[in-house]
Motif scaffolding. Structure first.
Motif, PDB file in Angstrom:
ATOM      1  N   VAL A   1       9.635   8.642  -2.490  1.00 58.11           N
ATOM      2  CA  VAL A   1       9.448   9.217  -2.101  1.00 58.11           C
ATOM      3  C   VAL A   1       9.697   8.667  -0.549  1.00 58.11           C
ATOM      4  O   VAL A   1      10.001   9.600   0.908  1.00 58.11           O
TER       5      VAL A   1
ATOM      6  N   ILE B   1       2.493   1.998  -3.741  1.00 63.95           N
ATOM      7  CA  ILE B   1       1.761   2.339  -4.346  1.00 63.95           C
ATOM      8  C   ILE B   1       0.769   3.912  -4.136  1.00 63.95           C
ATOM      9  O   ILE B   1       1.632   4.422  -5.256  1.00 63.95           O
ATOM     10  N   LEU B   2       0.724   4.106  -3.397  1.00 64.47           N
ATOM     11  CA  LEU B   2       0.744   5.535  -2.325  1.00 64.47           C
ATOM     12  C   LEU B   2       1.841   6.641  -2.778  1.00 64.47           C
ATOM     13  O   LEU B   2       1.379   8.062  -2.139  1.00 64.47           O
ATOM     14  N   GLN B   3       3.092   6.663  -2.514  1.00 67.15           N
ATOM     15  CA  GLN B   3       3.585   6.674  -1.349  1.00 67.15           C
ATOM     16  C   GLN B   3       5.302   6.676  -2.608  1.00 67.15           C
ATOM     17  O   GLN B   3       6.195   7.644  -3.647  1.00 67.15           O
TER      18      GLN B   3
ATOM     19  N   TYR C   1      13.713   8.537   0.504  1.00 65.76           N
ATOM     20  CA  TYR C   1      14.223  10.589   0.865  1.00 65.76           C
ATOM     21  C   TYR C   1      13.551  10.410   2.294  1.00 65.76           C
ATOM     22  O   TYR C   1      14.220  10.660   3.421  1.00 65.76           O
ATOM     23  N   GLN C   2      12.415   9.846   2.933  1.00 64.81           N
ATOM     24  CA  GLN C   2      11.778   9.687   4.389  1.00 64.81           C
ATOM     25  C   GLN C   2      12.447   9.255   5.707  1.00 64.81           C
ATOM     26  O   GLN C   2      12.978   9.648   5.887  1.00 64.81           O
TER      27      GLN C   2
ATOM     28  N   ARG D   1       0.500  -1.594  -0.188  1.00 66.97           N
ATOM     29  CA  ARG D   1       0.164  -0.076  -0.231  1.00 66.97           C
ATOM     30  C   ARG D   1       0.252   1.435  -0.285  1.00 66.97           C
ATOM     31  O   ARG D   1       1.252   2.204  -0.879  1.00 66.97           O
ATOM     32  N   LYS D   2       0.842   1.380   0.912  1.00 73.10           N
ATOM     33  CA  LYS D   2       2.493   2.553   1.062  1.00 73.10           C
ATOM     34  C   LYS D   2       3.420   2.644  -0.007  1.00 73.10           C
ATOM     35  O   LYS D   2       3.641   3.676  -0.960  1.00 73.10           O
TER      36      LYS D   2
END
Lengths: 332, 332, 332, 332, 332, 332
Positions: free
Chosen positions: D236, D230-232, D239-240, D227-228
């Motif tokens: 990213v 697909i959504l991010q 980077y986070q 899920r993460k």
């Protein structure tokens, strides 16, 4: 005007040097743009572009100028004979204009006048138009021939002088007539080798394919896209014209649909403006002949413009390359 | 047919296992394809595709089959109730068909029958059609309103059931009606915030923008592109229809040109099928609302089809992504 | 300065003709660029760009010029009132500057001053900002509302004046505020028709979607991309800001992830800058509303700038077309 | 299980012919997919995908099957040893399963077991991980080294086994570790020749550049996007993670920004997923080394998989070509 | 020429102001273009472009000018020392030239002369050429080494000074030597880590890959594409040269084919000029090392040209971004 | 073989139904693929693809099969007459083969045999080859004619049967001969209308343009890209062949360079495989005639294959559309 003042073209005027400052000249020029404007001090003036086939320049004409009335009277697309003196200001050619006289139809028709104003197809326009009509007569199917004839009667003289494009290929006076005629010649030579292609339909399609451009562009000596051109595009405009005259000539529905399809698909790819992809033998044939003559038209023009000393032309955007313009040496 | 024979859908029939071999069933099916062929031994037979909304299968029906006459009589797009036994051959579902009866109009109109055969818009078609007519009436400019009304009178019932696309968005029965109505709702909500856009023209443009699709597709239960669809495309077909009814309603030339321009440009980019780029405030508005509702239509359909357990849909080509279908949890 | 010297804008100054040589003027100008350089003879001088909303010009200011100190003191982005005389040199406007005085905050706040220096959104900035805050308050979910409010408290006043883009759409003072507010208005009108889209998330996403641009651009009257803008881009910067304030407001992880996803995907396609494709109903909705208002913003600006006499605007790159700017004639 | 039953891999099982019908076999298989479903008769059953490194097959397992409990207990990603008999039904391999036993951690760790289930990097994972840690220690700047170490402590063991991609390059177990280590080796060899590139920053950037993939993919033996993911997206996410550990290690803001920029830009072009274009010497260097090793990783894998007799590999999508896999003959 | 007349570069001359009008100067300049033309009054004159590394200007030289003979004698690509006075006309630098003397070989070889005329690689050309020959000697396979040596003997000195490109990367004197040498250094560092790549073939391929550019460009101080460059392109020209010397050195057919393939495929994608896609390990390796060094070459040049005060370079088209040119601060 | 066993083509065999199980047949088939493999039990077997022009099927042939020796002896590309019985297994046609006899040259030359195995150009190959030689003789320039003749002597018979492409246009036996001849016919018809194009060079260029394909493809009845085809591509291979024979025929350097340029540029765009853009009148002409005949070749093939009842062909990838295959109705 006195005989001794030289008649110069714009390219010559603009290449003048300091030593030529103040020199008298005459020139025959088209009014390419003419806008009335108001300065911040409230005075009105004309912002004018004047040019001939070799180039153009802008100037500002105030109300007290001796050429103000003549230029305003000529209007956009009008042709004037001007007398003036060479001056440069702010680094631009900015002549002091002393007199301007509008040329009437008779003066315009004098030999060489139009030629000096706009680039023109090298073949004689009258002869091309005659041969073009022979092509129409060569269509054996009666209603098809009537359809084509009807469309060209409506279009009238404009077809004979519009360019085939604003830039790219055959972009000069009589260019559309020349390009369409060249396509017809090529098609008539090719058709015996592709018997699957209906000759009458293909020929009618070629003659009509770009007629929408007679509506898409406007202005005789200063071409730009018309309102209809922007809002509908030449493909739909040509389709509409064809449809109207096909119905008038009582062309059978089957042929009319196929003829309309040639117009709608002749641009080849939707991203180049085709409404649909070519889906009949005739439509494939016409779009490929269009392609071939458009490219060879660029070659022909580059060869005409080639300087004696130069081996290659400038880079031609339509070919993505420079063109080798020096001829093949004769066989020993 | 005896009560005890279960009525099954195609997806169930095809998921049968070895243990189900020979099991009796009944099913209501559309004849999606029907071709008469000749085998190498000279016998003729039918090659038939039968299906419902959940899937389809092919079968070969010889002249001595008990269902030969019924299927031939039903024709492509006809609906039949068949009785048979589950069989697999060569790895494919290949049932032994014992009886087939063509459903007449009355039988087709029975609740649930059409729903079982094709995917259908979730909103009630009658209610949508009523609201659609209210949208037509909401056009205040008389000739514009007459133009729209005239076009829909000519199109007739077909508008109410064609899909908005073969694949991609709103690709189901009543899909075009639903998509057009949703666009009209969105436009009426947005127009007060964009006063530069002429509301009557924009609304008329939305109602008419995709009417060419009623001609581009053919077949009621088995959609495919028609001859006109391939040779002209829905953009030109819709433009032609609009032009005809605009002239009939004596719509002023200025408005008619702008209305035609909305149809010609609504696809956005020439490579997506637009004849020209949108060049009026109304045309820009309509193409953007079309875009917005098309994408949200894909979202709505994916949400309807989402299984209970699944967090994401399959990858949706129109979105270039899977969609998170689980709802936002309620606020605490 | 004496009353009789006219206050002129740059467009007027640059359109002067030979007859205006030496004419005195005053002008209010932004220092757009200011670089200290050393000539080959060792002297230092300033290379300066001065401009207002209508244009700009470059000049070279030596150490002994009467305006050297004022301009150096004003710095890049400073505003000066200059007095000078019209001169042209090397074909460029090259005035002889006699005096320059830096405008302080109070002078800058005088009516019309900023307006003369930069293009500004047509709606009143104060009223827009007030309505914008109402939109924040319209978010019913507490932590979502706190997240948005927190982000705008950190950004501060800069949000109210940055443009929405360097070129393309809403590229003027207050442009980002205007574009975001217009999107919020459009969204609130549309949301009742798309109940699948969570209204609170969508509204919060809209308000925050472009906040990264407040960091991506720098300079108040002379906008350019900042270091952070080049190294991270506004999508990541806005995502980071949203994440920080979401965590501060204790927004639940589910909503925070969906909100961040709206920021990360709002550009639509990766090639236009999106980090991922929109994969939630809210993200699809926001990216489509963004698209719609961006295009219509270009239309609105072109209509505002349309001259009275012109039928079409210049070609607008964002629309790939000229725009018909003449209004639809009123119904009879 | 009796000794005489052959242990077969899926490719062998699926290539069986009619003569093998009913033959007994054992196999070690991963449960790649496991869904509980309800048949139209109300019975529940499992839809299961079982596979190993050489292929996979689907089967339907009813409640009364002797393997129902074991498979349900193993769950998605579990590993089972099954005993069965070869059968084909509907043209697909469809074995009759008699027994299934879940393998525990110890059994999974036995030599060769994992290797038979998934493709694995050819170098020893332990040795690669040791060398990887040496690379971390080779960063001389203290806070940079702490940043990298902190990030890998948070990621934990998952980094050592995830593939570098779902398809394309290094798409196998330990693939990400292998690809990152190969990039580090290449970088350390190249850095002395590009002294403009800060070695510590470049090395840290390489080690961290794809860490987001540890979150983007999920499942140990059955990889799919989370899920993460697909959504991010992994850019990213990486980077986070980098930002978090940079701040924890009190890395100076200048280096942290440059390190984050390497992660954000390493994909090269926005359309390939980069958030921004590389704009520092280190970011350009890392994106080019990433590119180089990704392509050479495809070459290495194709060479490993090359059959003895074949001159060329299949067409490799990442190279847009087949690869000549026969080695250069030795020099005379 | 008298000592007191300052020797100036073109950038300085063009930045002169009104106050410098009439100032005497000397300059060392390349004749970049020289065309004999005929004015409309029948006089002939020269149209000349003169320049040095800092810029260039055009001038018109009539037959009675004191520099007419010298410039005509120098010819295109010749170098002259001119003496003149600063003047501007029509807004362009247009000096009054009083004397011009052609520089002979000895004068050209004086320290700093060439450097002032064209941008030059920062490393010493002699040292690079020596190291380059060491790279040839490092090829262990005899016929491969002979092939490479033979090719460079034919090319001769031109290889040492041509740029690697007209624009984009390494676009300066010695640029091709520098780029090829840097690739060789990088390859020799990388090859131990990619043992699947045949080191000798890869190294030979790198040394030869761009040799076609020695034929594609012509002119020593005024580079432009040659006739062969336009008609065949550097890829085919380099392939032909390699083939010729491979056959002369009796290189075995297998190696020759692989070597030719490296040249034919090194541009990566057909749309960038590759004849085929890379399909051997060596060809993939060479094209990726080419890519890497080309990009890093742009970085190195931008860092060399970076002004002290500027944080970022101008936008570099090859990187699609500005480059952060300020160095990483030293570790505390 | 007994008379009563029907000779069937593959399409008929594969369309058999259950009732045909066990039916005897004979067929003439090409061995399209033949690989020796080892089963997991150590036994060796052949994996074979057999086919004719109407389709193909795979089978596994163990060492004890009665056809094992014959098939192994025939080899890839060999032709066999097989006798067998219809069987299906695992849903695929899987006949029980009883006998196989290899056809020798004489048998292959029997009327209709080759025709049944591969699709063949509709015109007679002998007649086409004769006309082709007339085209060579029509080149008036001696060395040009010798160049062309020399190249075709080296190529030999292969030119007469290779297809013009693997898929797309003229993709069948004699396809290249047919396409080249059709281009020559079209060119000879067009050249009088384009006198700027050197007829001899254009004709020679057309005859040679695709000769590289004789090396790019290999196998007579089972075409695939050769090693040279993958590593060099047909453009470079044809260029090399032309260059060799041009030099042998002592063609002057100017003509040779222009002839080579036609080969190098005939694909039109680099992304379609051209080494350079067409930059001579002849090269532009040849690439456009190539384009025209390629498209019309697709039309001709689709018309030949059109079923009686069908209005449109399948979608043709090369036209991006289906083709209307029903002929234009005769004029009344």
């Amino acid at each position: 005007m006195p005989e001794e003042i030289p008649l110069l073209i714009v390219r010559e005027l603009k290449s003048m040097e300091a030593a030529d400052h103040g020199r008298a000249f005459t020139a025959t020029l088209v009014v390419r743009k003419l806008q009335a404007k108001t300065a911040s001090n409230g005075n009105t003036y004309l912002s004018v572009d004047l040019g001939d086939r070799s180039g153009s320049f802008s100037c500002t004409v105030f109300g007290d100028s001796p050429v103000h009335e003549s230029l305003r009277g000529a209007g956009e697309g009008g042709v004037v004979r001007v007398e003036g003196r060479v001056e440069f200001y702010q680094g631009r050619f900015s002549p002091r204009l002393a007199r301007a006289a509008v040329l009437d139809e008779t003066a315009l028709a004098a030999p060489g006048v139009l030629d000096s104003l706009v680039e023109t197809a090298p073949e004689d326009a009258e002869a091309m138009w005659k041969e073009f009509n022979d092509c129409i007569e060569a269509i054996r199917h009666d209603e098809l021939r009537l359809t084509v004839r009807g469309a060209f009667e409506e279009i009238g003289a404009v077809f004979r002088w519009v360019p085939a494009a604003v830039s790219m290929h055959h972009a000069y006076r009589h260019g559309l007539l020349e390009h369409t005629l060249h396509m017809a010649r090529a098609a008539r030579a090719l058709l015996p080798h592709y018997p699957q292609v209906d000759a009458d339909l293909a020929l009618a399609g070629i003659l009509l394919h770009d007629t929408g451009k007679c509506i898409e562009y406007e202005g005789t000596l200063a071409t730009r896209r018309s309102r209809k051109g922007i809002l509908q595009g030449h493909v739909v405009l040509g389709y509409q014209l064809t449809r109207k005259h096909g119905m008038k000539a009582r062309l059978d529905a089957e042929r009319l649909e196929r003829l309309e399809h040639i117009i709608l698909s002749h641009q080849g790819e939707p991203e180049w403006g085709a409404a649909v992809y070519a889906a009949t033998p005739e439509a494939v044939f016409v779009s490929m002949v269009d392609n071939l003559d458009a490219r060879l038209g660029m070659v022909q023009r580059a060869l005409r413009q080639a300087g004696d000393g130069e081996e290659f032309s400038e880079r031609l955007p339509g070919l993505s390359s420079a063109l080798l313009t020096r001829p093949v040496p004769p066989a020993r």
